[in-house]
Scaffold this motif. Structure first.
Motif, short mmCIF file in Angstrom:
data_model
loop_
_atom_site.label_atom_id
_atom_site.label_comp_id
_atom_site.label_asym_id
_atom_site.label_seq_id
_atom_site.Cartn_x
_atom_site.Cartn_y
_atom_site.Cartn_z
N LEU A 219 0.84 -1.19 0.00
CA LEU A 219 0.00 0.00 0.00
C LEU A 219 0.88 1.25 0.00
O LEU A 219 1.79 1.37 0.82
N ARG A 220 0.56 2.16 -0.90
CA ARG A 220 1.33 3.41 -0.98
C ARG A 220 0.82 4.41 0.06
O ARG A 220 -0.38 4.62 0.21
N ARG A 221 1.74 5.04 0.78
CA ARG A 221 1.41 6.10 1.73
C ARG A 221 2.26 7.33 1.37
O ARG A 221 3.47 7.25 1.22
N THR A 222 1.61 8.47 1.21
CA THR A 222 2.25 9.71 0.75
C THR A 222 2.50 10.64 1.93
O THR A 222 1.71 10.71 2.86
N ALA A 223 3.60 11.38 1.85
CA ALA A 223 3.89 12.41 2.84
C ALA A 223 4.64 13.55 2.16
O ALA A 223 5.29 13.35 1.13
N PHE A 224 4.54 14.73 2.77
CA PHE A 224 5.27 15.88 2.22
C PHE A 224 5.48 16.91 3.31
O PHE A 224 4.82 16.88 4.36
N LEU A 225 6.41 17.82 3.07
CA LEU A 225 6.75 18.86 4.03
C LEU A 225 6.30 20.22 3.52
O LEU A 225 6.44 20.53 2.33
N VAL A 226 5.77 21.04 4.45
CA VAL A 226 5.37 22.41 4.13
C VAL A 226 5.89 23.35 5.22
O VAL A 226 6.23 22.93 6.32
N ASP A 227 5.91 24.64 4.89
CA ASP A 227 6.36 25.65 5.84
C ASP A 227 5.32 25.92 6.91
O ASP A 227 4.11 25.83 6.67
N LEU A 228 5.80 26.30 8.07
CA LEU A 228 4.95 26.85 9.12
C LEU A 228 4.74 28.33 8.88
O LEU A 228 5.53 28.98 8.17
N PRO A 229 3.70 28.93 9.46
CA PRO A 229 3.56 30.39 9.38
C PRO A 229 4.78 31.09 9.99
O PRO A 229 5.44 30.55 10.88
N ASP A 230 5.08 32.26 9.49
CA ASP A 230 6.23 33.02 9.98
C ASP A 230 6.16 33.19 11.50
O ASP A 230 5.10 33.55 12.05
N GLY A 231 7.27 32.93 12.14
CA GLY A 231 7.35 33.14 13.58
C GLY A 231 6.75 32.05 14.43
O GLY A 231 6.79 32.13 15.66
N HIS A 298 9.21 19.07 -0.09
CA HIS A 298 9.69 17.72 -0.41
C HIS A 298 8.53 16.77 -0.24
O HIS A 298 7.79 16.87 0.73
N ALA A 299 8.36 15.86 -1.18
CA ALA A 299 7.29 14.87 -1.11
C ALA A 299 7.88 13.49 -1.39
O ALA A 299 8.83 13.35 -2.16
N TRP A 300 7.32 12.50 -0.74
CA TRP A 300 7.78 11.14 -0.95
C TRP A 300 6.62 10.18 -0.69
O TRP A 300 5.57 10.56 -0.19
N ALA A 301 6.85 8.92 -1.04
CA ALA A 301 5.87 7.87 -0.76
C ALA A 301 6.63 6.63 -0.31
O ALA A 301 7.78 6.41 -0.70
N GLY A 302 5.99 5.84 0.52
CA GLY A 302 6.58 4.59 0.98
C GLY A 302 5.58 3.47 0.86
O GLY A 302 4.39 3.69 0.59
#
Length: 369
Positions: A219-231, A298-302
């Protein structure tokens, strides 16, 4: 024979099996990739949660806690577990599901508990006010240092005189006098017993050996990183999810790791994230929070590989002498690896099952016949 125990697969399952078997004989672990744990172990969400999974998985998780809390001397230079917690949210109209989940998780060693909605922002200030009707916390969930756990197991194999052979994809697996012979791209290896810890490829390895597959689904599971709000600093936030498990997010390296909690059946291989899954995950988190996602860094799947009952497959095959399974760990691999490796070692050596609270029949491969 090159080994007493020939292990196929160098992810967390094979590494744990090898670590525990190395006390009983010579181990040779065969990993098909140049880096062990490339497809699943290295792409894990890395959470230890005794609230997660069915009764067998929870028992295996609890049986792993003592190892993860206090590993053997020299196993890891850093703690394997660090506090995290989970905040689980439920919109209006989902009271039945929320109540069922809460009742189920009251049986955990540290029970889940419902919190007032005015407490939610204290746990995670970006949760959208008014979006959710109820909330609970799972306070004892912890982050797992996946690399430290995996590498500790591999070091333990080598430290006990075993070998970890990379780029050793198995091309054939044949029963020979006194054991098994594996032909690989880097040579021939033999072992008295063979452990099939090949993850998404475990059914294929079984077929090479003339053993019936057990019906595992990658089964493919997706993940990715995003920025937090400033500060905004999030390192103390819990993982946040909804009770229906349609998304989760957690702090990761100064950003947020997001997943749409997808579980898409996928052939074994080097899986890649699907743009639609990323978009769905981003939309769900934007709906749940005040976050405005402008960029994915960055995005990836495992791959997480599951049996039909979502319970690991551990034990001897009835089809071939000296062939053992350690597969189907699904999304629980990191948190059950210590106890499953220990259980596999007892089954391989004919000693009393350990952990004793697990009935080997509950995880045996012949339960599917």
């Amino acid at each position: 024979m090159d080994a007493d125990f020939l292990i196929i697969g160098g992810g967390i399952a094979g590494a744990s099996a090898g670590y525990h078997l190395a006390a009983h004989g010579r181990v040779v672990l065969l990993e098909m990739e140049p880096v062990a744990g490339y497809h699943s172990t290295g792409r894990s969400a890395a959470l230890f949660s005794e609230y997660y999974g069915g009764p067998v998985v929870r028992a295996l998780t609890s049986a792993s806690r003592s190892f993860l809390d206090a590993p053997p001397p020299g196993f890891s230079a850093t703690p394997l577990l660090t506090p995290r917690g989970v905040l689980a949210l439920s919109p209006a109209g989902e009271d039945e599901s929320f109540d069922a989940a809460l009742a189920d998780e009251l049986a955990a060693p540290t029970p889940a508990r419902e919190i007032d909605l005015d407490e939610v922002q204290r746990y995670c200030p970006i949760v959208r006010p008014g979006r959710y009707h109820r909330a609970m916390v799972r306070p004892a969930a912890q982050d797992i240092d996946v690399d430290a756990l995996h590498q500790g197991f591999l070091r333990g194999i080598r430290g006990n005189g075993g070998r970890v052979v990379r780029s050793a994809g198995v091309r054939s697996l044949t029963r020979v006098a006194g054991g098994w012979r594996a032909e690989t791209g880097v040579g021939r290896f033999t072992g008295v017993q063979v452990v099939n810890a090949a993850g998404a490829w475990a059914d294929q390895v079984a077929e090479l050996a003339g053993v019936r597959p057990v019906g595992l689904t990658p089964l493919r599971r997706t993940a990715f990183l995003v920025d937090l709000p400033d500060g905004v600093r999030a390192e103390r936030w819990p993982m946040v999810s909804d009770v229906a498990e349609t998304f989760y997010f957690k702090p990761e390296s100064g950003r947020l790791l997001i997943s749409p909690a997808d579980a898409t059946p996928t052939p074994p291989g080097d899986v890649r994230p699907d743009d639609l899954d990323i978009a769905v995950g981003a939309a769900r988190v934007e709906e749940a929070t005040t976050l405005n996602i402008r960029r994915v860094h960055h995005a990836w799947a495992g791959l997480r590989t599951a049996a039909t009952d979502d319970v690991p497959v551990v034990g001897r095959s009835a089809d071939a002498e000296g062939f053992l399974w350690l597969a189907g760990l699904s999304g629980y691999g990191m948190q059950v690896a210590p106890s499953l490796g220990r259980l596999l070692a007892t089954l391989a050596t004919g000693t009393a099952p350990d952990p004793p609270e697990i009935d080997p029949a509950r995880v045996a491969p012949d339960r599917f016949q």
